[in-house]
Structures are given as structure tokens and as C-alpha cells.
Design an enzyme around this catalytic site. Structure first.
Site, PDB file in Angstrom:
ATOM      1  N   GLU A   1       0.822  -1.208   0.000  1.00  0.00           N
ATOM      2  CA  GLU A   1       0.000   0.000   0.000  1.00  0.00           C
ATOM      3  C   GLU A   1       0.855   1.257   0.000  1.00  0.00           C
ATOM      4  O   GLU A   1       0.515   2.252  -0.629  1.00  0.00           O
ATOM      5  CB  GLU A   1      -0.924  -0.018   1.214  1.00  0.00           C
TER       6      GLU A   1
ATOM      7  N   THR B   1      -4.451   3.124   6.956  1.00  0.00           N
ATOM      8  CA  THR B   1      -3.307   4.035   6.983  1.00  0.00           C
ATOM      9  C   THR B   1      -3.195   4.882   5.731  1.00  0.00           C
ATOM     10  O   THR B   1      -2.631   5.975   5.778  1.00  0.00           O
ATOM     11  CB  THR B   1      -2.007   3.245   7.187  1.00  0.00           C
ATOM     12  N   CYS B   2      -3.698   4.384   4.593  1.00  0.00           N
ATOM     13  CA  CYS B   2      -3.604   5.179   3.369  1.00  0.00           C
ATOM     14  C   CYS B   2      -4.483   6.420   3.445  1.00  0.00           C
ATOM     15  O   CYS B   2      -4.261   7.387   2.715  1.00  0.00           O
ATOM     16  CB  CYS B   2      -4.004   4.341   2.156  1.00  0.00           C
ATOM     17  N   PHE B   3      -5.512   6.361   4.289  1.00  0.00           N
ATOM     18  CA  PHE B   3      -6.464   7.468   4.366  1.00  0.00           C
ATOM     19  C   PHE B   3      -6.478   8.115   5.750  1.00  0.00           C
ATOM     20  O   PHE B   3      -7.358   8.923   6.036  1.00  0.00           O
ATOM     21  CB  PHE B   3      -7.867   6.974   3.998  1.00  0.00           C
TER      22      PHE B   3
END
Length: 812
Positions: A588, A779-781
Site C-alpha cells: 500500500e 493508513t492510506c487514508f
């Protein structure tokens, strides 16, 4: 009038970022150059790429009014109606080169649409030269770097410079006027697309007002708000994020410079920003540093031996001598000897372990550890005789205060602590497991002989404005054993003795410089614009492996001397340092699109929908290669039965195999100072804290820049959440930040500048999940899925478990 003989040499070098019309296949591009419909030349076909590299030359007859048209097509679709059209550029010769005066010009042009209005994307790089005396095969290798136009591409310029490899001077031999600056780390161009690394101008910075660039590629020096200030360039990374390059100072920023840009004002702002980062960096600590006291000038006299360690009250545990002893009579145990210091103080030598102690081995002294039970009252947690704990680690000594309280001196680092380094944990049972483990690991790690500072001094003298090059020369010339001596940093032209402050400043400045994506050794991750990963195409610099070994030494040096670096890496990098297997979740932060595609592949039936084999295509400096993920992989189809293995192999290749050479060089330097078996006691999140330290987090700022979905800020769950976070110490807050955002790093300007994988992304708490489930993170957002827990106690319990038990950097 057109000349009868060719008078212009056109070199079609490369295209970058072509439009991909098919989801699962790349085009086979070729270029067609025409002048006036009479002279036509075609390049070779480059298979399966969006970044073709031709480097092919054609001699043409032109005059100043001639129009040079270069079109790009996909050979696979050339017989179709649109001919696989991928873009065109039209150049009036007189606008870019003076045929009478002669010259050599490098052009970078945006590809334009045709009359069919098909979507196109990317750029084309060509070279025009009136010098036809040199052989065609060498023309592209002799390009004048001073005329090379900076490209938005991060995969084109290196292909030109890579064709003429030359020895790279060491950093200490840097010369701003070097004839081939692209091979020097301070001039290395970025090398790969997709990449978010910075592509520096080859040669001098852009001239004021775009005197040179304005003729060839205005779009890079202007945007919808108008023209950029002199020396600035606008670019986009592979994620579509716009960033700006200041060629005057060789720096990059995500913020557009204002139209009334002033270099002095900008420099002042950068200094202010740097000062904020410096203060944040210098405030970072580790748990052991917070509870123990540092005593750099520890004196070996009996009076100080009675002085308790400062700050001991901060510890959650008290360790006291019970006073219960047995008589120190009879013979000493086998291998023991009693000696006396010049001051007359007796001490004991254990020849079995080659250690010394003030404690008479015939005296049975008990250590009792105090903590708090669930009711908050003190209770005895553990009581055991000192003799059963074995000898203290090398360099440690046990002492007593004048109130008979035991404390410990680490002579290796000249620090004191209440905690017995032999005990598995001196923290009470109410402390989270991860915190007990981390502190215990730190004590064990720092007590090992391999981490002991050797006698003597290691002098490193650097110039602030040349710190990368000077540090490279200084650190690489010394042996690993020399680097383990007391570090003495000296800044050229500055008076001062290094009692810790200078070395902290040194590592702060050096980490800002050597991890700067400008040098192409590292690039920003796909997750945000401040975590780093190794640039897989750093090989544009033939000396890149030496620099990675140097960087490994610097990271090891910082850990060895208990200093912190102001740099943070993707989670997979820390896993690799610990020789742990990477997972799809780690993808990711490396390539979000690939992560999404691989996740879809795992979750769906792919039979008859997509055709994949156990092979991947990789492009390096314009050359596209097919790499088998397993022997004969290109002939093995991916099915529903083996797609799990395929995803695993693609993940390993993308994260590990592509940068294996660089990473091994990094680890060779790192392990010269930090043995692999010692650092392996930590997990990847603890290793991040060991390298970067723990920051003090402003909860008010965090709360101020938080969004809510399904919740209101006034809801009881949200009020309880922030109340709990405020009661946590700095380490627990950093753990929560790691859990929700993937890193413990806070942007310089606070949480308002928090970034996600798709640009600015505020911290978000979403109402999601069953009250019996644990919180989840994305965690990406920067998002926390928080179920509506009924009570404050349940919320704290569930949140603590989620934070401390999660193995990766977030659960999804």
C-alpha cells in the site's frame, strides 16, 4: 529556400508517460518524423512500455520556416482506424535554433492531440543539432548538458547520461561546475517513472525569466495562476501530485511559490521551517531516556555513588533493597576475589565472568519491585535474590543511595537508571505489554558489549553547506572500530565542544540532505510526501552502492551513539532491515494502484477475465525486460488456484527484489556498527522509534484537525477518545499515530498538513464496527474505524489492544 544537403540532425531520444489505452497491456510505441510531407523517417518499435527510449538520429534538409512533425503510434493498433495514435509535436525550426549561427538544442515538448481529439498524455524529448560532422551513432552521447531542458519525466534524462558512464567523483570532491554533474550525488537526476523523486536540472539552474526554457517548454514553468518565478519549475509525480522545483537552491516543495516571490524571503521561511523541525527533532526521546537520567560527567567517587539517579520518580516502578541480608562471612565462592580501591573501598572480582561488583557475593541481598494493582494501591510485584539474577552486563555497576535504594550505573554510556538490566521488566503489570517489551529490549540492546563506546575519539569535521559530501569523505575513510569511539563533531569555522548538541545537529542536517529525493537515492512513498523508500533506479549514479553503504553506516552510527535521524521510511523498509517477510499490506505504501489490483485479484474470480502469467515487465533506463517470478514463469498462467502465490511473488519482487542490491549495500554499512542479531530484538514499529525517536504530540492540534464520519465532536465516544489520548504518554501517542497513519512522523506544520495516498488527508474517525470488535485503521487514508463503545473503560481497553497487538502498520 531548402538546402540540397542535410543541414540538421534530429535525434528522437525518448517519450515519457504515454497514455495507456488498455487496462492490462502496454503499447508498442514507435515515432515518425516528417518535414513538409516530403522527408519521413521512422524509429524502431519499443515493446510494452509507456516510456520508450529510441535515441535514434536522422539528418534532414530544413530552413527556418520548416515544420518538424513527430508522431507516436502503437504498432499493435497501427492498422486500426486511429492507428494507435499516442500524440504529436510540431516544431517550427526557426523558433528553436538558428541555422546560420549553428547550435545544439534539447527540447522537451508535451504531446498534443490530433484532429480526432483522442486523449493523449506524456512528453517527447528530442535533440536538434547543426553539427553533422560526428558519426550518428555517437551523436546522442555527445549532447551538451548545458542545453538539456529539465523534464517532468523521471525516466528520460538518466537514459541519456547513462549511455556515457564516467567515474563519479566522491562527495568530498564536489564541484558545482563539474562537466558531468549528473553522476555526482548532488546532481543525480531522478531515474524512474513512476516516481515521486525530484529531477534536477542537468547543468546550471534555469536562467532568469526562462530565457532558455521559454522557447522549448513553457508549460513546465507556468500553471493556471501564471508564470512561475525565475528558476522554478512545476512537475507532477506518478500519483498526479503537483510539486515545485527551485533550481536556484536545489530544493523542492509542495507549495506553489507566490508571484511576488523573493529569494531572501523564501530563504527566511525555509530557515524558520528548519528551526521548527530542529526543535521537534531535538525533543525526540526513547522510554529509557525519559525515566533514567543522563550523567555525562559521571565521577567515580564515593560521594556521587550515594547520589540517586535524577528523574527516578518518573518511573512507574520503585526498586528498593529490603535490608534482608545474610552475613558476609566464610570463603568467597570459587573464582571470586576481594580487592580494594585506592580510596579503601572494597570491591569484588568474578574471574569466572571477568566482571566486578561492589556487592559481596556472600551477602544475600533481595530486590523488591513495587507497582500498582487495579485499585491503584502499591503492591509487591516481584521479590528475588540478586544472586539468582546472574552477573550484570558488561560495563554495568550496582550502587546504593544513602537511603539504601539500589540503582544501576551504565559506564558504557555514562547513564544511570533505577531499572536492573537483568530483569525481564521493571514495569508494573498495568503498563501495556508493548511498552514493557520496548523498554526491556532497549535496556538489553544498549547493554550489549557490541554497543559499548570504545576508548578514544572519532573526529568528524564538516562544512554546513557541504555536509553530504564532507560526511561521506569523513565517515567512509574511517574503520568501523574508529566510528565506535566517542563521536566528536566539528563544524568548519565554528568554535565549540561536542557534548551532544553538535552531534544532534550533525545528524539532523545530514539526514535532511542524504535522504533528499533530489539525489535520487531515495524517493517519496506512495502513501504520503514525507515517508521514504529506496529509489529502484538509483543506478543512474554508478557510485550509488557506495552511497547506500555510507547511509547504512550513518543510520548505524546514529543508533550506536544514541542520536536520532529526522527521516522516516515506509513500513516495509523496517521489515526488510529485520529480515522479515513483506506482505501485500506493505504494498500500500509502495504502489497503491498495484495494491488495489492485487487485492481485487485475490477477492474475485479471474478465470476468463484477465490473462496473467508468473512474470512481470520492468523498465530500466528505457529498456523493458520481462522478469520471471519463478522458473519458466512467463509460460505459467495465473489461475484461481495459484493466484495467492502470484500475489506473494509480485509483492516480494516489487518491494524487495527491485532494490535488493541497494538494500544489501545499505545493510552492509549498517551492520558494521549494529549487529543483525541485536537489532532483531525489535519489531518494525519499534525500529522506527529507535531510529527516529518519539516525538511530543500536540493533542489539541491533532483534535483541531480531525474530521468525523457518523460521529459528532460532542458525542460521548469522541469525548472519551480524546480524554484517553491526553492521558497517554508520548510513546503511547506515537504508537497510536503509527497505527492510524502508518508512521510516527508529524508534518512540520502540524496535523493540518497530514498527507494520505491521494494528497492532503486529515485524520478521520469514522463510526464503524460492532461494539464487541476492535478499532480498525486505514493508513492510506489516515482513518480510524471506531465502534460506538458504551463506556470509557471499554474504549480504552479495546483501543489499547488494537494499538499494541497489531503486527503491521494498521489492519487494513
Amino acid at each position: 529556400m531548402t538546402c540540397s544537403q542535410p543541414n540538421l540532425r534530429v535525434t528522437i531520444i525518448a517519450a515519457d508517460g504515454l497514455y495507456k489505452r488498455d487496462v492490462f497491456r502496454f503499447p508498442d510505441p514507435f515515432a515518425v518524423a516528417t518535414v513538409g510531407g516530403e522527408q519521413t523517417h521512422t524509429t524502431s518499435v519499443i515493446k510494452k512500455t509507456l516510456n520508450p527510449y529510441w535515441n535514434e538520429m536522422f539528418d534532414l534538409r530544413v530552413n527556418e520556416d520548416s515544420i518538424l512533425a513527430i508522431q507516436i503510434f502503437d504498432q499493435k493498433k497501427f492498422k486500426k482506424k486511429d492507428q494507435g495514435f499516442l500524440g504529436v509535436i510540431n516544431v517550427r525550426i526557426g523558433d528553436v535554433i538558428d541555422l546560420q549561427m549553428g547550435g545544439d538544442e534539447m527540447l522537451t515538448r508535451d504531446l498534443k492531440k490530433s484532429n480526432d481529439n483522442l486523449v493523449v498524455h506524456g512528453k517527447l524529448i528530442i535533440n536538434l543539432s547543426t553539427n553533422l560532422s560526428t558519426p550518428n551513432t555517437n551523436q546522442a552521447n555527445g549532447l551538451h548538458r548545458s542545453h538539456m531542458q529539465p523534464s517532468t519525466s523521471s525516466g528520460l534524462v538518466p537514459q541519456v547520461s547513462a549511455s556515457t558512464p564516467q567515474p563519479s567523483p566522491g562527495p568530498s570532491q564536489a564541484d558545482p561546475t563539474a562537466s558531468n554533474p549528473s553522476l555526482h550525488p548532488q546532481r543525480v537526476p531522478s531515474t524512474t517513472r513512476p516516481s515521486s523523486t525530484i529531477v534536477p536540472a542537468n547543468g546550471p539552474p534555469a536562467p532568469p525569466n526562462g530565457q532558455q526554457g521559454s522557447r522549448t517548454n513553457l508549460s513546465s514553468f507556468e500553471d493556471s495562476q501564471g508564470r512561475l518565478p525565475a528558476g522554478w519549475e512545476r512537475r507532477e509525480d506518478n500519483l498526479g501530485r503537483t510539486y515545485y522545483v527551485d533550481h536556484n537552491t536545489r530544493t523542492t516543495t509542495w507549495t506553489r511559490p507566490s508571484n511576488n516571490y523573493n529569494e531572501q524571503t523564501s530563504r527566511t521561511q525555509r530557515e524558520a521551517s528548519m528551526q521548527l523541525e530542529r526543535r521537534a527533532h531535538q525533543s525526540r526521546m526513547l522510554p529509557e531516556d525519559r525515566t533514567g537520567a543522563s550523567s555525562p560527567n559521571l565521577q567515580e567517587n564515593q560521594q556521587q555513588a550515594q547520589t540517586p539517579p535524577a528523574g527516578g520518580s518518573a518511573s512507574a516502578v520503585s526498586m528498593m533493597a529490603t535490608g534482608a541480608t545474610t552475613a558476609g562471612t566464610g570463603e568467597l565462592p570459587p573464582g571470586w576475589e576481594q580487592r580494594t580501591t585506592p580510596e579503601g573501598r572494597p570491591y569484588f572480582v568474578d574471574h569466572n565472568t571477568r566482571t566486578t561488583t561492589w556487592v559481596d557475593p556472600r551477602r544475600q541481598q533481595y530486590i523488591r519491585m513495587y507497582g500498582q494493582n487495579a485499585n491503584g494501591t502499591n503492591t509487591t510485584i516481584q521479590q528475588q535474590p540478586v544472586s539468582q539474577l546472574g552477573p550484570l552486563p558488561s560495563g554495568w555497576e550496582m550502587r546504593l543511595t544513602n537511603t539504601a535504594r539500589v540503582y544501576f550505573v551504565d559506564h558504557n554510556t555514562k547513564t544511570t537508571t533505577w531499572d536492573d538490566p537483568r530483569l525481564p521488566s521493571s514495569l508494573d503489570q498495568g503498563v501495556p505489554q508493548y511498552k514493557r517489551d520496548f523498554r526491556r529490549k532497549l535496556i538489553y540492546f544498549r547493554s550489549q558489549p557490541a554497543l559499548r563506546i570504545m576508548s578514544g575519539q572519532c573526529h568528524v569535521k564538516v562544512r554546513r553547506n557541504n555536509i553530504f559530501e564532507d560526511s561521506y569523505a569523513e565517515i567512509m575513510r574511517q574503520s568501523a572500530s574508529d566510528l565506535k569511539k566517542r563521536l566528536m563533531i566539528k563544524f568548519d569555522g565554528e568554535d565549540g565542544l561536542d557534548y551532544g548538541g553538535l552531534s544532534r545537529e550533525f545528524f539532523f542536517l545530514l539526514s535532511h540532505e542524504m535522504f533528499n529525493p533530489f539525489y535520487c537515492l531515495f524517493e517519496y512513498s506512495a502513501h504520503d510526501n514525507y515517508t521514504l523508500q529506496i529509489n529502484p533506479h538509483s543506478g543512474v549514479n554508478p557510485e550509488h552502492l557506495n552511497y547506500f553503504k555510507f547511509i547504512g553506516r550513518v543510520v548505524g552510527l546514529a543508533i550506536f551513539h544514541r542520536r536520532f535521524l529526522d527521516s522516516f521510511f515506509i513500513g516495509a523498509f523496517y521489515k526488510m532491515m529485520l529480515r522479515k517477510k513483506v506482505s501485500l499490506q506493505d504494498m500500500e505504501g509502495v504502489d497503491e494502484d498495484l495494491h488495489r489490483n492485487l487485492t481485487w485479484t485475490l477477492d474475485n474470480d479471474i478465470e476468463g477475465i484477465i490473462e496473467l502469467t508468473f512474470a512481470v515487465d520492468d523498465e530500466k533506463f528505457g529498456e523493458r525486460r520481462t522478469i520471471d517470478l519463478k522458473p519458466g514463469g512467463r509460460d505459467i498462467p495465473v489461475t484461481n488456484e495459484n493466484k495467492g502465490e502470484y500475489v506473494e511473488l509480485v509483492t516480494e519482487w516489487k518491494i524487495v527484489k527491485r532494490v535488493e542490491e541497494q538494500f544489501n549495500a545499505f545493510m552492509s554499512g549498517f551492520n558494521e556498527l549494529i549487529p543483525a542479531d541485536l537489532v532483531n530484538v525489535f519489531d518494525e514499529r519499534e525500529l522506527e522509534l529507535l531510529i527516529g525517536g518519539i516525538a511530543d504530540i500536540d493533542v489539541d492540534d491533532w483534535k483541531k484537525h480531525t474530521d468525523y464520519r457518523g460521529y459528532q465532536e460532542s458525542d460521548e465516544v469522541i469525548q472519551n477518545f480524546w480524554k484517553i489520548v491526553r492521558t497517554w504518554d508520548a510513546e503511547q501517542k506515537s504508537r497510536l499515530l503509527q497505527f492510524t497513519t502508518g508512521t510516527s512522523r508529524i508534518p512540520v506544520n502540524g496535523f493540518k498538513d497530514l498527507q494520505g495516498s491521494d494528497g492532503p488527508r486529515r485524520f478521520t474517525i469514522e463510526k464503524s464496527g460492532d461494539p464487541g470488535a476492535l478499532p480498525k485503521s486505514h493508513t492510506c487514508f489516515n482513518r480510524l474505524d471506531l465502534p460506538p463503545y458504551k463506556t470509557n473503560d471499554v474504549l480504552e481497553h479495546k483501543l489499547s489492544i488494537a494499538v499494541e497487538e497489531t503486527l503491521g502498520f494498521g489492519q487494513e
